[in-house]
Design an enzyme around this catalytic site. Structure first.
Site, short mmCIF file in Angstrom:
data_model
loop_
_atom_site.label_atom_id
_atom_site.label_comp_id
_atom_site.label_asym_id
_atom_site.label_seq_id
_atom_site.Cartn_x
_atom_site.Cartn_y
_atom_site.Cartn_z
N ASP A 30 -1.50 -1.15 6.20
CA ASP A 30 -1.50 -0.58 7.61
C ASP A 30 -2.89 -0.39 7.78
O ASP A 30 -3.24 -0.08 9.04
CB ASP A 30 -0.54 0.27 7.90
N ASP A 74 0.86 -1.18 -0.05
CA ASP A 74 0.10 -0.20 0.08
C ASP A 74 0.92 1.21 0.01
O ASP A 74 2.02 1.12 0.27
CB ASP A 74 -0.79 -0.08 1.43
N ASP A 128 -7.15 -2.92 4.29
CA ASP A 128 -6.10 -3.97 4.05
C ASP A 128 -6.47 -5.27 4.58
O ASP A 128 -5.72 -6.17 4.21
CB ASP A 128 -4.70 -3.39 4.52
#
Length: 784
Positions: free
Chosen positions: A672, A473, A676
């Site tokens: 995080d 990410d 996710d």
């Protein structure tokens, strides 16, 4: 459609096709395990009965129709928790216990039913382990004392000592080891031989031999009795086996307990109540489960949005970071969608409920996490596969040696036959096999923690060694996750500090993170702020007001054009900054563009070097982000990332991983945010940044305490070292046993007159355990 169904049915009549409940593209004519997730393959025509999503719907018609229905004891219409085996989906029952096929502890079929409180099996095994330890330690003192120069046996006398050993060892075997004996018995009863087959067989062989030696020492030949007529006993061998295996089971159960915590952490995000607006205009607090589609709900400042819906009145900014992972709150006005569990800012909203209960995005995320977590295969398959071949061979050798000695052995032939058979079983007992994985994992997790890498379980390390694709990410993973002021660009005739002072003063009253970044940037540069009057927020464009009597505006190009102005050559500079991954705002003073300020979420200092090291370790790196493609591409090009997926929605990340897995990739995901969590669970290995959401950490197999990508580099090196260590341990665990079995059976007796006693067999068994422990401890010094 009908034609296709008919042809399929005729093909099915000819041959049964087996498929994986989690990977329906896996189709073969032989039963076995899925090569992707390790789950037990099931007949294709029974596939619906194995879908976790609606197992209650299938409970009534499924459990009777199933060819392996003897493993499914869930009654028709039952609506409580169902326990299943991670490796054998056809095993389903209404209470916890062990799998009748492989002996593993059963898990809740739907993680959404995860109960509060400790795992009852973990509590039970922990109690058995400590009681076993308390009884085994004095047993070892009695046995090993003479070797250490302690006169313990002389104090009590040999005969009394033997009875003390019997009293201490028997509860360890029959009570502490009872679950293993039951699992071992079930493995023989169903002919699904596994590690528990060997444990149960070896423990009972050592214990029964010792019981006979204490009660009937006279039946043994003189060569196996000391001067006083006593025969050596092996209660300590049986007790140590039980205690060590219990330790391994407790460690495994502790690791697996985190699965339910991830679901609970997700469910805790949801609001518990909602404030409904009645037709007469009155408002009332009601439980969340009572909300219906179409209800109008009030969301007060600071409250959680109760369900998915659309704004019908009011204006506010909503913090969606727990769903999107993006730190910037989103402005919400009438007609804008809102998501349940996000947090309202300072404004008041009235929303209309559109999706409630199981249909909300949060509920779908919970379901995705639960499904992905259930699809995993445990690392114990290593030991079980070895045992699957080892057990029948050992039993056959023990039987053959008994027959051989009984027929051709010297007198007393039956006593020699018994000794040989018991020695074979004891030397083959796989206590080291039970230790091989837990000892390496215990050492590796300690080593990882020192290096800022937290490992959830052995399986995460096993999988991570084989990963070839890493999805990261952007926000909070590659970047800091907190926007910062990175540039002030005044127009000719304007001072940089003045432009920043006006912009920061205007933004001082705003709670927007971009505004916060400008204010913090000004304070860091020592700029003194004034007060703003007539402050006005222009949704989606910027803010306006008066500072020191001057009209000031701060916003995007749309706001500048709304004021009848052009940004001129600054537009080109703004595009350049955007291509660098920055957000640009123009400053307008007294109807004239005075300059622009640039805000960015900076890349972590450690990221570039970490990405290079990850490439060197064989990873293909993909960035998946909710950002627009222009910003994402700018970051990716600067960092040398192989591929980008931009404008990604929460549910897209898990489907991207599935798509890659379907092409044969082994995928790790680093992230995080709550968004996710499904992707972390779907990935072969989920990696949570320690600075992120609790649920991301719970869903992941690996957590990086510092949240830096170089932790992934350390985790990869640790995974490789650990798996190499486990394979060495499995070798040590078997080499003593395998080489000792023929000796114990008596192959050297005709030539050298050597027949090893069970004492030597127990020593060989212990030697393999010591080798495993010492080899595992080498991981403490592993360079990662």
């Amino acid at each position: 459609m009908t034609h296709a169904h008919t042809s399929h049915a005729s093909h099915e009549a000819a041959t049964t096709i087996y498929t994986c409940p989690m990977h329906p593209e896996i189709r073969q004519e032989e039963p076995g395990d899925c090569p992707k997730c390790g789950m037990h393959l099931v007949p294709e025509n029974e596939l619906d009965q194995h879908k976790g999503h609606d197992h209650h719907a299938h409970a009534q018609d499924g459990h009777a129709a199933r060819s392996d229905g003897r493993y499914d004891t869930v009654p028709a219409g039952y609506d409580g928790p169902v326990y299943t085996c991670p490796m054998h989906a056809e095993v389903r029952q209404t209470h916890p216990g062990s799998c009748p096929i492989c002996g593993m502890g059963l898990e809740l079929d739907s993680a959404t039913m995860a109960e509060e409180g400790p795992n009852p099996e973990l509590v039970d095994f922990t109690r058995r382990f400590w009681i076993g330890t308390v009884l085994t330690v004095p047993l070892l003192v009695l046995t090993m004392g003479p070797f250490l120069g302690l006169p313990v046996r002389e104090i009590f006398g040999e005969r009394t000592t033997l009875w003390i050993e019997l009293v201490l060892g028997t509860p360890v075997v029959l009570w502490c080891g009872w679950p293993f004996l039951v699992r071992g018995w079930n493995s023989f009863r169903t002919m699904n031989l596994n590690m528990f087959s060997l444990i149960g067989m070896g423990v009972m062989a050592a214990w029964l031999f010792s019981i006979v030696a204490v009660l009937l020492p006279g039946i043994f030949p003189d060569g196996f009795r000391d001067a006083e007529g006593h025969v050596g006993v092996y209660f300590e061998a049986a007790a140590v086996i039980v205690t060590l295996v219990l330790l391994g089971q407790v460690m495994e159960l502790r690791a697996r307990e985190g699965t339910g915590k991830a679901i609970r952490a997700l469910l805790d995000l949801a609001a518990k109540t909602a404030r409904i607006i009645r037709d007469d205009g009155s408002e009332e607090e009601i439980p969340l489960e009572d909300v219906q589609v179409g209800d109008r709900l009030r969301v007060r400042p600071g409250d959680k949005v109760p369900v998915d819906g659309v704004v019908v009145d009011g204006r506010s900014s909503v913090d969606e970071s727990m769903i999107t992972g993006e730190p910037v709150p989103v402005e919400k006005v009438a007609g804008e969608p809102v998501t349940g569990a996000t947090i309202n800012g300072t404004g008041s909203l009235v929303i209309e409920a559109r999706r409630v209960g199981a249909d909300t995005m949060l509920s779908q995320i919970v379901e995705m996490v639960a499904n992905a977590q259930r699809s995993r295969a445990p690392i114990q398959k290593y030991a079980d596969k070895v045992s699957g071949y080892f057990v029948p061979a050992v039993i056959a050798i023990a039987v053959l040696s008994f027959i051989g000695w009984a027929v051709w052995g010297p007198a007393p032939a039956l006593s020699y036959a018994l000794i040989a058979a018991v020695a074979v079983l004891i030397i083959a007992c796989p206590c080291a096999l039970g230790l091989a994985t837990p000892m390496s994992i215990m050492t590796a997790t300690g080593r990882g923690a020192q290096a800022g890498v937290l490992i959830k379980n052995a399986e995460a390390l096993e999988r991570f060694e084989k990963v070839d694709t890493l999805i990261v990410d952007k926000t909070g993973t590659l970047t800091m996750g907190k926007p910062r002021l990175v540039g002030v660009f005044p127009e000719a005739g304007h001072d940089e500090a003045e432009v920043l002072r006006l912009a920061a003063t205007l933004e001082k009253g705003s709670e927007h993170p971009l505004a916060e970044a400008i204010v913090e940037g000004a304070e860091e540069r020592g700029v003194t702020l004034a007060n703003a009057d007539d402050f006005e927020a222009v949704t989606g464009k910027g803010v306006m007001g008066r500072v020191d009597g001057k009209s000031v505006a701060l916003g995007n190009l749309k706001l500048v054009r709304d004021l009848g102005l052009e940004a001129g050559h600054l537009t080109e500079k703004a595009n350049y900054r955007r291509d660098e991954g920055e957000t640009v705002m123009f400053v307008v003073v007294e109807g004239e563009v005075a300059g622009m300020v640039s805000v960015a979420d900076p890349v972590k200092e450690t990221t570039p070097a970490a990405l290079k090291a990850l490439h060197d370790l064989g990873f293909r790196i993909i960035m998946a982000t909710g950002d627009n493609e222009r910003t994402a591409r700018a970051v990716a090009q600067r960092l040398g990332i192989d591929e980008i997926r931009a404008d990604v929605l929460p549910e897209d990340k898990a489907s991207i991983i599935r798509e890659l897995q379907d092409k044969g990739a082994k995928v790790a995901m680093a992230g995080d945010g709550v968004n996710d969590a499904p992707a972390l669970a779907q990935a072969d290995v989920g990696i949570a940044m320690g600075t992120g959401a609790d649920v991301a950490i719970e869903s992941a197999g690996i957590t990086l305490i510092k949240g830096n990508l170089d932790g992934i580099v350390r985790a990869r090196r640790l995974a490789r070292a650990t798996m190499r260590n486990i394979r060495q341990n499995l070798f040590f665990a078997l080499i003593y046993n395998a080489s000792g079995v023929p000796v114990a059976a008596g192959v050297l007796f005709p030539v050298f007159g050597i027949l090893i006693s069970p004492m030597f067999a127990a020593f060989a068994m212990s030697a393999s355990s010591i080798s495993v422990v010492l080899n595992s401890l080498r991981l403490r010094g592993a360079k990662i």
